[in-house]
Scaffold this motif. Structure first.
Motif, PDB file in Angstrom:
ATOM      1  N   PRO A  41       0.818  -1.215   0.000  1.00 28.72           N
ATOM      2  CA  PRO A  41       0.000   0.000   0.000  1.00 28.72           C
ATOM      3  C   PRO A  41       0.852   1.265   0.000  1.00 28.72           C
ATOM      4  CG  PRO A  41      -0.900  -1.590   1.532  1.00 28.72           C
ATOM      5  CD  PRO A  41       0.432  -2.135   1.079  1.00 28.72           C
ATOM      6  N   GLY A  42       0.537   2.172  -0.901  1.00 30.15           N
ATOM      7  CA  GLY A  42       1.247   3.427  -0.979  1.00 30.15           C
ATOM      8  C   GLY A  42       2.605   3.362  -1.638  1.00 30.15           C
ATOM      9  N   LYS A  43       2.977   2.218  -2.163  1.00 25.78           N
ATOM     10  CA  LYS A  43       4.276   2.054  -2.791  1.00 25.78           C
ATOM     11  C   LYS A  43       4.125   1.595  -4.241  1.00 25.78           C
ATOM     12  CE  LYS A  43       7.665   0.332  -0.500  1.00 25.78           C
ATOM     13  NZ  LYS A  43       8.549  -0.624   0.242  1.00 25.78           N
ATOM     14  N   GLN A  44       5.182   1.783  -5.010  1.00 20.58           N
ATOM     15  CA  GLN A  44       5.188   1.345  -6.394  1.00 20.58           C
ATOM     16  C   GLN A  44       5.399  -0.160  -6.481  1.00 20.58           C
ATOM     17  OE1 GLN A  44       7.650   3.627  -9.116  1.00 20.58           O
ATOM     18  NE2 GLN A  44       7.654   5.373  -7.711  1.00 20.58           N
ATOM     19  N   ARG A  45       4.920  -0.729  -7.575  1.00 16.83           N
ATOM     20  CA  ARG A  45       5.160  -2.136  -7.810  1.00 16.83           C
ATOM     21  C   ARG A  45       6.651  -2.360  -8.059  1.00 16.83           C
ATOM     22  NH1 ARG A  45       1.201  -5.317 -11.841  1.00 16.83           N
ATOM     23  NH2 ARG A  45      -0.206  -4.243 -10.380  1.00 16.83           N
ATOM     24  N   GLU A  46       7.200  -3.396  -7.450  1.00 15.91           N
ATOM     25  CA  GLU A  46       8.612  -3.676  -7.579  1.00 15.91           C
ATOM     26  C   GLU A  46       8.860  -5.123  -7.971  1.00 15.91           C
ATOM     27  OE1 GLU A  46      10.654  -3.148  -3.882  1.00 15.91           O
ATOM     28  OE2 GLU A  46       9.412  -4.601  -2.800  1.00 15.91           O
ATOM     29  N   LEU A  47       9.970  -5.331  -8.625  1.00 15.42           N
ATOM     30  CA  LEU A  47      10.367  -6.675  -9.016  1.00 15.42           C
ATOM     31  C   LEU A  47      10.796  -7.471  -7.796  1.00 15.42           C
ATOM     32  CD1 LEU A  47      12.463  -7.827 -12.005  1.00 15.42           C
ATOM     33  CD2 LEU A  47      13.264  -8.388  -9.718  1.00 15.42           C
ATOM     34  N   VAL A  48      10.365  -8.712  -7.743  1.00 20.84           N
ATOM     35  CA  VAL A  48      10.796  -9.634  -6.704  1.00 20.84           C
ATOM     36  C   VAL A  48      11.792 -10.629  -7.274  1.00 20.84           C
ATOM     37  CG1 VAL A  48      10.096 -11.394  -5.043  1.00 20.84           C
ATOM     38  CG2 VAL A  48       8.642  -9.384  -5.436  1.00 20.84           C
ATOM     39  N   ALA A  49      11.395 -11.318  -8.335  1.00 22.31           N
ATOM     40  CA  ALA A  49      12.257 -12.314  -8.951  1.00 22.31           C
ATOM     41  C   ALA A  49      11.774 -12.619 -10.354  1.00 22.31           C
ATOM     42  CB  ALA A  49      12.295 -13.602  -8.127  1.00 22.31           C
ATOM     43  N   THR A  50      12.697 -12.988 -11.229  1.00 22.80           N
ATOM     44  CA  THR A  50      12.351 -13.418 -12.574  1.00 22.80           C
ATOM     45  C   THR A  50      13.122 -14.679 -12.916  1.00 22.80           C
ATOM     46  OG1 THR A  50      14.057 -12.050 -13.629  1.00 22.80           O
ATOM     47  CG2 THR A  50      11.865 -11.076 -13.377  1.00 22.80           C
ATOM     48  N   ARG A  66      16.426 -15.668   0.630  1.00 22.81           N
ATOM     49  CA  ARG A  66      15.191 -16.041   1.320  1.00 22.81           C
ATOM     50  C   ARG A  66      14.134 -16.592   0.364  1.00 22.81           C
ATOM     51  NH1 ARG A  66      12.124 -12.364   3.678  1.00 22.81           N
ATOM     52  NH2 ARG A  66      12.789 -10.631   2.328  1.00 22.81           N
ATOM     53  N   PHE A  67      14.068 -16.032  -0.829  1.00 23.96           N
ATOM     54  CA  PHE A  67      13.080 -16.455  -1.817  1.00 23.96           C
ATOM     55  C   PHE A  67      13.755 -17.250  -2.924  1.00 23.96           C
ATOM     56  CE2 PHE A  67       9.846 -12.737  -1.222  1.00 23.96           C
ATOM     57  CZ  PHE A  67       9.814 -13.001   0.134  1.00 23.96           C
ATOM     58  N   ALA A  68      13.006 -18.144  -3.537  1.00 20.10           N
ATOM     59  CA  ALA A  68      13.502 -18.919  -4.661  1.00 20.10           C
ATOM     60  C   ALA A  68      12.416 -19.050  -5.721  1.00 20.10           C
ATOM     61  CB  ALA A  68      13.968 -20.297  -4.207  1.00 20.10           C
ATOM     62  N   ILE A  69      12.742 -18.667  -6.939  1.00 18.84           N
ATOM     63  CA  ILE A  69      11.792 -18.778  -8.039  1.00 18.84           C
ATOM     64  C   ILE A  69      12.132 -20.013  -8.868  1.00 18.84           C
ATOM     65  CG2 ILE A  69      13.146 -17.315  -9.605  1.00 18.84           C
ATOM     66  CD1 ILE A  69      10.463 -16.202 -10.653  1.00 18.84           C
ATOM     67  N   SER A  70      11.114 -20.675  -9.354  1.00 14.93           N
ATOM     68  CA  SER A  70      11.307 -21.849 -10.192  1.00 14.93           C
ATOM     69  C   SER A  70      10.141 -21.945 -11.166  1.00 14.93           C
ATOM     70  CB  SER A  70      11.419 -23.123  -9.346  1.00 14.93           C
ATOM     71  OG  SER A  70      10.234 -23.335  -8.601  1.00 14.93           O
ATOM     72  N   ARG A  71      10.272 -22.807 -12.154  1.00 16.72           N
ATOM     73  CA  ARG A  71       9.190 -22.968 -13.124  1.00 16.72           C
ATOM     74  C   ARG A  71       9.130 -24.393 -13.633  1.00 16.72           C
ATOM     75  NH1 ARG A  71      10.502 -19.016 -18.047  1.00 16.72           N
ATOM     76  NH2 ARG A  71       8.887 -20.240 -19.152  1.00 16.72           N
ATOM     77  N   ASP A  72       7.948 -24.768 -14.050  1.00 15.17           N
ATOM     78  CA  ASP A  72       7.711 -26.050 -14.678  1.00 15.17           C
ATOM     79  C   ASP A  72       7.193 -25.735 -16.070  1.00 15.17           C
ATOM     80  OD1 ASP A  72       6.735 -28.491 -15.634  1.00 15.17           O
ATOM     81  OD2 ASP A  72       6.194 -29.172 -13.635  1.00 15.17           O
ATOM     82  N   ASN A  73       8.058 -25.841 -17.051  1.00 16.68           N
ATOM     83  CA  ASN A  73       7.689 -25.463 -18.412  1.00 16.68           C
ATOM     84  C   ASN A  73       6.569 -26.334 -18.983  1.00 16.68           C
ATOM     85  OD1 ASN A  73       9.601 -23.378 -18.512  1.00 16.68           O
ATOM     86  ND2 ASN A  73      11.204 -24.750 -19.251  1.00 16.68           N
ATOM     87  N   ALA A  74       6.561 -27.598 -18.602  1.00 13.73           N
ATOM     88  CA  ALA A  74       5.526 -28.494 -19.096  1.00 13.73           C
ATOM     89  C   ALA A  74       4.147 -28.094 -18.602  1.00 13.73           C
ATOM     90  CB  ALA A  74       5.832 -29.936 -18.693  1.00 13.73           C
ATOM     91  N   LYS A  75       4.104 -27.463 -17.439  1.00 11.07           N
ATOM     92  CA  LYS A  75       2.837 -27.041 -16.855  1.00 11.07           C
ATOM     93  C   LYS A  75       2.568 -25.555 -17.017  1.00 11.07           C
ATOM     94  CE  LYS A  75       2.910 -30.616 -13.274  1.00 11.07           C
ATOM     95  NZ  LYS A  75       2.889 -30.883 -11.811  1.00 11.07           N
ATOM     96  N   ASN A  76       3.490 -24.848 -17.662  1.00 10.65           N
ATOM     97  CA  ASN A  76       3.365 -23.397 -17.816  1.00 10.65           C
ATOM     98  C   ASN A  76       3.100 -22.719 -16.475  1.00 10.65           C
ATOM     99  OD1 ASN A  76       3.788 -23.315 -20.629  1.00 10.65           O
ATOM    100  ND2 ASN A  76       1.630 -23.772 -21.033  1.00 10.65           N
ATOM    101  N   THR A  77       3.860 -23.128 -15.493  1.00 10.88           N
ATOM    102  CA  THR A  77       3.659 -22.653 -14.136  1.00 10.88           C
ATOM    103  C   THR A  77       4.964 -22.139 -13.535  1.00 10.88           C
ATOM    104  OG1 THR A  77       1.837 -24.207 -13.777  1.00 10.88           O
ATOM    105  CG2 THR A  77       2.881 -23.288 -11.822  1.00 10.88           C
TER     106      THR A  77
END
Length: 121
Positions: A41-50, A66-77
């Protein structure tokens, strides 16, 4: 043509963990970069992870380790595992995807509607 639906948000205490998921649907040809952004609230949208289709990742300094991003290409997730959560992480988290659809003829930079993450102290 490309829709994104986030899930997994909720209320946790400081130090806890959450795992966000974002599923892409539609006449998808390929998805290049997927990512997570957040807006408090009251702040600009910021990047977390790509994360790229090849698995290359990028994180905001505030979430590194602290955070970890991952993807499953077969599931488009795409997923975001959030550990050691802090009250400062409280925000609406949005999924983003850069994708080609309809046989690769069209490009879309799509956003989900967001999921609320609240971290209590």
């Amino acid at each position: 043509q490309v829709q994104l639906v986030e899930s997994g948000g909720g209320l946790v205490q400081a130090g806890g963990s959450l795992r966000l998921s974002c599923a892409a649907s539609g006449n998808i040809f390929s998805i290049n970069t997927m990512g997570w952004y957040r807006q408090a609230p009251g702040k600009q949208r910021e990047l977390v992870a790509t994360i790229t289709s090849g698995g290359s990742t990028n994180y905001a300094d505030s979430v590194k380790g602290r955070f970890a991003i991952s993807r499953d290409n077969a599931k488009n997730t795409v997923y975001l595992q959030m550990n050691s959560l802090k009250p400062e992480d409280t925000a609406v988290y949005y999924c983003n995807a850069a994708a080609y659809y309809s046989g690769g003829r069209y490009y879309s930079n799509s956003w989900g509607r967001g999921t609320q993450v609240t971290v209590s102290s």
